[in-house]
Scaffold this active site. Structure first.
Site, PDB file in Angstrom:
ATOM      1  N   LYS A  77      68.385  40.632  21.186  1.00  0.00           N
ATOM      2  CA  LYS A  77      68.055  41.924  21.001  1.00  0.00           C
ATOM      3  C   LYS A  77      66.833  41.933  21.408  1.00  0.00           C
ATOM      4  CE  LYS A  77      69.449  46.766  19.835  1.00  0.00           C
ATOM      5  NZ  LYS A  77      70.759  47.386  19.298  1.00  0.00           N
ATOM      6  N   SER A 152      73.402  50.884  21.458  1.00  0.00           N
ATOM      7  CA  SER A 152      72.119  50.060  21.835  1.00  0.00           C
ATOM      8  C   SER A 152      72.340  49.028  22.345  1.00  0.00           C
ATOM      9  CB  SER A 152      71.096  50.599  20.897  1.00  0.00           C
ATOM     10  OG  SER A 152      71.483  49.933  19.621  1.00  0.00           O
ATOM     11  N   SER A 176      76.383  50.311  18.010  1.00  0.00           N
ATOM     12  CA  SER A 176      75.950  49.322  18.920  1.00  0.00           C
ATOM     13  C   SER A 176      75.952  47.741  19.000  1.00  0.00           C
ATOM     14  CB  SER A 176      73.945  49.501  18.280  1.00  0.00           C
ATOM     15  OG  SER A 176      73.703  50.712  19.180  1.00  0.00           O
TER      16      SER A 176
HETATM   17  N1  GLN Z   1      75.351  54.951  19.411  1.00  0.00           N
HETATM   18  C1  GLN Z   1      74.284  55.520  18.233  1.00  0.00           C
HETATM   19  C2  GLN Z   1      72.960  56.215  17.513  1.00  0.00           C
HETATM   20  O1  GLN Z   1      73.036  56.128  19.296  1.00  0.00           O
HETATM   21  C3  GLN Z   1      74.422  53.975  16.944  1.00  0.00           C
HETATM   22  C4  GLN Z   1      72.849  53.415  17.478  1.00  0.00           C
HETATM   23  C5  GLN Z   1      73.047  52.664  16.889  1.00  0.00           C
HETATM   24  O2  GLN Z   1      73.844  51.416  16.099  1.00  0.00           O
HETATM   25  N2  GLN Z   1      72.103  51.674  16.879  1.00  0.00           N
HETATM   26  O3  GLN Z   1      72.645  56.491  16.651  1.00  0.00           O
END
Ligand code: GLN
Length: 496
Positions: A77, A152, A176
């Protein structure tokens, strides 16, 4: 099956028997990227030359003897720092950032001869659930290119599902890793807070962030954990715990395991999703587990508490991107000058996208005088209640099981203008981060041709239990063996 479709453990066996070489595997994955990435768009930066070099080194020095991950191509990532390789967090702010050092996870992978194929797309600074908040381009779901891969870590999940990496490393602050793993039909593990070093991983919300793996199956997940887990003196939040051989938990045996299913997370489920989940629970029972409904009373409060704690921490973490210490610096028109404050404002205004700005504004608001007690302290109290819920549940159950997400992968563009709908797509994964627990998502069926993920949650540092339950389920179901057809048409019968 083609080489790129195989798992890391299958490839490690082939390498051991000299049936293939690291170069052959790496070429297969790089060719696959050439062939499909213009449709999927998982990669932000490709490191093909370095990958070939690392593969050569493995072949020349028989490194496969060091670790089963030697010679196996992996993607990262793009919030994980890689020495001399651009690390952007998919933000204009860091578009040209080339770190002078690598994250500890990367160092550990390099030490065992992993082959890094490149950096993968994500929502900007890991804020989002669909990868549409990447400043560069959205990634497409390999099961249906008109749909999101989740986020994400959408790039890592899509790459693994499409054979563009054998496995990937991501980060999980509120879901994420698990949510994109579920959307792409693969396995994603968010380890216990503190089990994997975060040194060199760009922080989002430091009390929630954790690094973990995205793999094609549970055995691969255990193999990756064997390499990346463990205390790191460079990360003061990393825990001094002994790391077992995680593959030793893959017995296939779960007779007598007590599994709790929080009933609050069953309400209002789409009937097809509910049906898939019921079948999965039945399978666990057939395998000898004792499955019971239980109560998780504060489940509902997790998303609101998260969306106070996470932006509060993010607003502080992102203060370093000011065009001086880090990040994009705005340039005034010719003949004009910015004063210091103007320069900060322009640089941050140009460098950050809409979701990041929203979180920084919210976080700053929640931490300001007066609001701190009203919001932030209250959210911390909710956090304690959630931790206590879990403590109570784990006195009775070995693990808890839920769906990973209430929805199927949705169409690109459908939720981009509705942040609240996006926030709620993480309602099953967020409580786990709030309590710092480990959880795994694994494929548990298909609805309308799209993958559905099941989440298994365990007490802190009981990754072994997670892997044991997940492996037994996986080995007695066919879903992890299915590969996406990579077709452009919409999955039949599903419009949402
Ligand atoms: N979707 C969640 C957010 O928008 C989690 C994101 C993540 O785990 N980095 O914060």
């Amino acid at each position: 099956m083609d080489i790129f479709d195989l798992t890391a453990h299958q490839l490690a066996d082939m390498l051991k028997k000299r049936e293939t070489t690291a170069i052959e595997i790496t070429r297969s994955v790089l060719e696959r990227i050439q062939k499909v990435d213009h449709d999927i768009r998982a990669y932000v930066t490709l490191t093909a030359e370095q990958a070939i070099e690392s593969a050569k080194e493995v072949d020349d020095n028989c490194k496969e003897k060091i670790s089963p991950l030697a010679g196996i191509p992996a993607g990262l990532k793009d919030n994980i720092c890689t020495k001399e390789v651009r690390t952007t967090c998919c933000s204009r702010m860091l578009e040209n950032f080339v770190p002078p050092y690598s994250a500890t996870v990367v160092e550990r992978l390099n030490q065992v001869g992993a082959v890094i194929t490149g950096k993968l797309n994500m929502d900007e600074f890991a804020m989002g659930s669909s990868t549409e908040y990447s400043a560069f381009f959205p990634t497409h779901n390999p099961w249906d290119l008109d749909r999101v891969p989740g986020g994400s870590s959408g790039g890592p999940a899509a790459a693994v599902a499409a054979g563009e990496a054998i496995y990937a490393i991501g980060s999980d602050t509120g879901g994420s890793i698990r949510q994109p793993a579920a959307f792409c039909g693969i396995v994603g593990l968010k380890p216990t807070y503190g089990l994997v070093s975060r040194y060199g991983v760009v922080p989002f919300a430091s009390s929630l962030d954790q690094v973990g793996s995205l793999t094609k199956d549970v055995r691969d997940c255990s193999m990756v954990m064997n390499v990346i887990a463990g205390q790191d003196s460079k990360d003061s939040t990393s825990a001094p715990v002994d790391i077992p051989d995680y593959t030793s938990f893959l017995t296939g045996e779960i007779k007598g395991k007590k599994i709790g299913v929080p009933r609050e997370l069953l309400d209002g489920l789409d009937p097809k999703m509910a049906d898939t989940f019921k079948k999965a629970l039945k399978k666990l029972e057939e395998l000898g587990a004792i499955v019971d409904e239980c109560s998780f009373p504060h489940a509902e409060a997790a998303v609101p508490a998260y969306h106070i704690i996470a932006p509060a921490e993010a607003s502080s973490n992102l203060a370093r991107f000011d065009g001086v210490r880090y990040g994009h610096r705005a340039v005034p028109e010719q003949g004009k000058d910015y004063d210091l404050v103007e320069m900060y404002m322009k640089s941050r205004g140009e460098g950050f996208g809409p979701e990041v700005k929203r979180r920084v504004l919210l976080g700053t608001h929640f931490l300001s005088t007066g609001n701190y007690e009203l919001y932030y302290l209250k959210a911390l109290k909710v956090r304690t209640l959630i931790i206590e819920d879990y403590q109570r549940l784990f006195r009775e159950y070995d693990v808890l099981v839920t769906l990973t997400t209430p929805d199927l992968p949705f169409k690109l563009g459908r939720k981009i203008d509705d942040p609240l709908a996006l926030y709620h797509s993480d309602s099953y994964t967020i409580p786990v981060n709030i309590a710092g627990l480990p959880a795994i998502s694994l494929p548990c069926g298909f609805v309308d041709g799209l993958p559905v993920g099941m989440q298994v949650i365990a007490p802190a540092f009981a990754e072994g239990d997670l892997l044991q339950v997940a492996y037994a389920f996986e080995q007695n179901t066919p879903y992890h063996k299915q590969r996406p057809p990579l077709k452009k048409e919409t999955a039949k019968g599903s419009e949402s």
